[in-house]
Design a protein around this motif. Structure first.
Motif, short mmCIF file in Angstrom:
data_model
loop_
_atom_site.label_atom_id
_atom_site.label_comp_id
_atom_site.label_asym_id
_atom_site.label_seq_id
_atom_site.Cartn_x
_atom_site.Cartn_y
_atom_site.Cartn_z
N GLY A 1 0.84 -1.19 0.00
CA GLY A 1 0.00 0.00 0.00
C GLY A 1 0.87 1.24 0.00
O GLY A 1 2.03 1.20 0.39
N GLY A 2 0.32 2.34 -0.44
CA GLY A 2 1.09 3.58 -0.50
C GLY A 2 0.95 4.39 0.78
O GLY A 2 0.53 3.89 1.82
N SER A 3 1.24 5.67 0.66
CA SER A 3 1.22 6.56 1.82
C SER A 3 -0.18 7.05 2.14
O SER A 3 -0.42 7.59 3.21
N GLY A 4 -1.10 6.88 1.22
CA GLY A 4 -2.43 7.45 1.41
C GLY A 4 -2.52 8.88 0.94
O GLY A 4 -3.49 9.57 1.22
N LEU A 5 -1.50 9.34 0.20
CA LEU A 5 -1.51 10.71 -0.30
C LEU A 5 -1.69 10.81 -1.81
O LEU A 5 -2.06 11.86 -2.32
N GLY A 6 -1.45 9.73 -2.54
CA GLY A 6 -1.48 9.79 -4.00
C GLY A 6 -2.77 10.33 -4.56
O GLY A 6 -2.78 11.26 -5.36
N LEU A 7 -3.90 9.76 -4.14
CA LEU A 7 -5.18 10.22 -4.67
C LEU A 7 -5.60 11.56 -4.08
O LEU A 7 -6.30 12.33 -4.73
N ALA A 8 -5.16 11.85 -2.86
CA ALA A 8 -5.43 13.18 -2.27
C ALA A 8 -4.74 14.25 -3.10
O ALA A 8 -5.31 15.32 -3.38
N ILE A 9 -3.52 13.97 -3.54
CA ILE A 9 -2.77 14.90 -4.39
C ILE A 9 -3.47 15.04 -5.74
O ILE A 9 -3.63 16.15 -6.26
N VAL A 10 -3.94 13.93 -6.29
CA VAL A 10 -4.66 13.96 -7.56
C VAL A 10 -5.88 14.87 -7.45
O VAL A 10 -6.10 15.75 -8.29
#
Length: 176
Positions: free
Chosen positions: A137-146
């Motif tokens: 899993g990632g940091s949980g920021l990728g889609l928030a940044i998108v």
């Protein structure tokens, strides 16, 4: 215990760095006319890993005036998610444009995102995969940044169920 603390600190530092990088992109980039394939081609090439199949055909020429760094970051993040959660199955990128808008779709054949959580995944640090393992899993920021970049530029991004299974991440950029 100390190694766990160091790992957590390194993770926090990466997250802070990502957030600062996004803010710099937003502050420094002006809109400019760009040929969309010239943005997508290098992102797709850089994302190809081993025998991972990414279907992208540069068949039509679309020139739009937009923040190219924001577009690069959005597509990179969406493609990274498709690679991470697409179960190694082929990924498709589709691009279409007309006089009103540009639409880019990044589609995978992974397990998909439950409908009830399709908006929640755009919140900072929200992860469907709950372990702390960065490999799963990632940091949980990728889609928030998108979402932040899309909103800042007046674009829309949504996650849809893909016919036949998987997720379709759809970005729509209206013509200025």
């Amino acid at each position: 215990m100390m190694s766990g603390i160091r790992r957590d600190l390194e993770s926090v530092n990466r997250l802070i760095g990502q957030a600062l990088e996004v803010n710099l992109e937003l502050d420094q980039q002006e809109k400019e006319p760009v040929e969309i394939a010239s943005i997508l081609d290098p992102i797709v090439e850089a994302a190809k890993q081993g025998d991972q199949v990414i279907n992208w055909q540069n068949e039509m020429s679309c020139v739009f005036t937009l923040n190219s760094l924001a577009l690069q970051r959005i597509i990179s993040n969406l493609l990274e998610n498709a690679l991470r959660y697409g179960d190694g199955k082929p990924i498709s990128i589709e691009c279409g444009c007309d006089k009103k808008s540009l639409t880019i779709q990044v589609q995978d054949r992974g397990s998909g995102i439950p409908e009830a959580e399709r908006e929640a995944v755009f919140q900072p640090f929200f992860r469907l995969e709950k372990s702390r393992n960065s490999k799963t899993g990632g940091s949980g920021l990728g889609l928030a940044i998108v979402r932040q970049l899309a909103n800042t530029n007046g674009w829309t991004v949504q996650l849809l169920e893909r016919a036949g299974g998987g997720t379709c991440a759809k970005l729509v950029i209206p013509m200025d």
